[in-house]
Scaffold this motif. Structure first.
Motif, short mmCIF file in Angstrom:
data_model
loop_
_atom_site.label_atom_id
_atom_site.label_comp_id
_atom_site.label_asym_id
_atom_site.label_seq_id
_atom_site.Cartn_x
_atom_site.Cartn_y
_atom_site.Cartn_z
N UNK A 1 0.83 -1.20 0.00
CA UNK A 1 0.00 0.00 0.00
C UNK A 1 0.87 1.26 0.00
N UNK A 2 1.87 1.28 0.87
CA UNK A 2 2.76 2.44 0.94
C UNK A 2 3.54 2.60 -0.35
N UNK A 3 4.04 1.48 -0.91
CA UNK A 3 4.83 1.54 -2.14
C UNK A 3 3.96 2.04 -3.28
N UNK A 4 2.71 1.59 -3.34
CA UNK A 4 1.82 2.04 -4.41
C UNK A 4 1.56 3.54 -4.29
N UNK A 5 1.34 4.00 -3.07
CA UNK A 5 1.14 5.44 -2.85
C UNK A 5 2.39 6.22 -3.24
N UNK A 6 3.56 5.69 -2.89
CA UNK A 6 4.82 6.36 -3.22
C UNK A 6 5.02 6.43 -4.73
N UNK A 7 4.65 5.35 -5.43
CA UNK A 7 4.77 5.34 -6.88
C UNK A 7 3.90 6.43 -7.51
N UNK A 8 2.65 6.52 -7.05
CA UNK A 8 1.73 7.52 -7.61
C UNK A 8 2.19 8.93 -7.27
N UNK A 9 2.66 9.11 -6.02
CA UNK A 9 3.12 10.43 -5.61
C UNK A 9 4.34 10.85 -6.44
N UNK A 10 5.24 9.91 -6.65
CA UNK A 10 6.46 10.20 -7.41
C UNK A 10 6.11 10.64 -8.83
N UNK A 11 5.23 9.91 -9.49
CA UNK A 11 4.84 10.24 -10.85
C UNK A 11 4.10 11.57 -10.91
N UNK A 12 3.18 11.79 -9.95
CA UNK A 12 2.41 13.04 -9.94
C UNK A 12 3.31 14.23 -9.64
N UNK A 13 4.26 14.06 -8.72
CA UNK A 13 5.15 15.16 -8.35
C UNK A 13 6.04 15.56 -9.51
N UNK A 14 6.60 14.58 -10.21
CA UNK A 14 7.46 14.87 -11.35
C UNK A 14 6.65 15.54 -12.47
N UNK A 15 5.44 15.03 -12.71
CA UNK A 15 4.59 15.63 -13.74
C UNK A 15 4.22 17.06 -13.39
N UNK A 16 3.92 17.29 -12.10
CA UNK A 16 3.56 18.64 -11.66
C UNK A 16 4.73 19.60 -11.86
N UNK A 17 5.93 19.18 -11.48
CA UNK A 17 7.11 20.02 -11.67
C UNK A 17 7.35 20.32 -13.14
N UNK A 18 7.16 19.32 -13.98
CA UNK A 18 7.38 19.50 -15.41
C UNK A 18 6.37 20.47 -16.01
N UNK A 19 5.11 20.30 -15.66
CA UNK A 19 4.06 21.18 -16.18
C UNK A 19 4.28 22.61 -15.70
N UNK A 20 4.61 22.76 -14.42
CA UNK A 20 4.84 24.10 -13.87
C UNK A 20 6.01 24.79 -14.57
#
Length: 211
Positions: A1-20
């Motif tokens: 559960x934690x690893x899955x959350x970390x995976x999603x957070x990692x992808x979302x965070x990188x995408x957010x930084x890129x878009x910004x």
């Protein structure tokens, strides 16, 4: 559960930084060229006697030129720094980092397992050391009142990318090593295979829609 959350957070965070970063660069470039074009329009309308157009262009020029985006370049640099550190951790997870495997492929399965394990363990050790040194450095600089030049934000926030990204990268190396010891498989990114899979999936969906 934690690893899955970390995976999603990692992808979302990188995408957010890129878009910004992309949006910020786009707005800054548009503002810069708009100021230049409006200045040319003011000069042209004055030379040709278009008083009303000159007044509108001059008013618009003042409004656009009054937008302060001097901080945009600095912020983009910081966004790319954070993106690079977390992107490196993501690269370990999906296996997109470049590696030289000539020696690994030249030896037998037993030595292959040993070499791969040693290389992954070395990645764990190196990133752990970088995270520890980076954390010590960030803690020390956080005790000062240093701020960035344009944004005037605390400098330690910028440097926090080093220990945070290295710690995540260390976890990804450890995760990859445990997975390899259990299954004998290591993440390896194949762009051609991904393209073929996406093409086959698209063809299957089209055939299903026609049926």
């Amino acid at each position: 559960m934690f690893v899955r959350f970390l995976d999603r957070f990692e992808e979302a965070f990188i995408s957010l930084l890129m878009v910004a970063a992309v949006l910020l660069i786009f707005v800054a470039v548009c503002q810069r060229y708009s100021v230049s074009l409006l200045a040319d329009l003011v000069s042209w309308s004055r030379a040709n006697g278009h008083e009303s157009l000159m007044g509108m262009a001059r008013s618009t020029y003042r409004s656009v030129a009054g937008i302060n985006l001097l901080w945009a370049q600095e912020l983009c640099i910081y966004l790319f720094v954070w993106m690079a550190k977390f992107g490196a951790a993501y690269g370990v997870r999906v296996g997109i980092h470049v590696g030289v495997d000539v020696l690994v492929n030249a030896v037998g399965p037993r030595w292959q397992r040993l070499l791969v394990t040693v290389s992954l363990a070395s990645g764990v050790l190196f990133t752990a050391i970088v995270a520890w040194i980076g954390g010590h450095f960030v803690y020390g600089i956080a005790q000062t009142a240093q701020v960035t030049a344009d944004l005037e934000m605390p400098v330690w926030i910028v440097y926090l990318a080093v220990p945070a990204g290295s710690l995540l990268m260390c976890f990804r190396f450890l995760q990859a090593m445990v997975h390899y010891l259990r299954t004998g498989e290591i993440a390896h990114h194949e762009p051609a295979a991904d393209l073929i899979a996406e093409t086959e999936q698209g063809l299957s969906e089209n055939q299903g829609a026609r049926a």
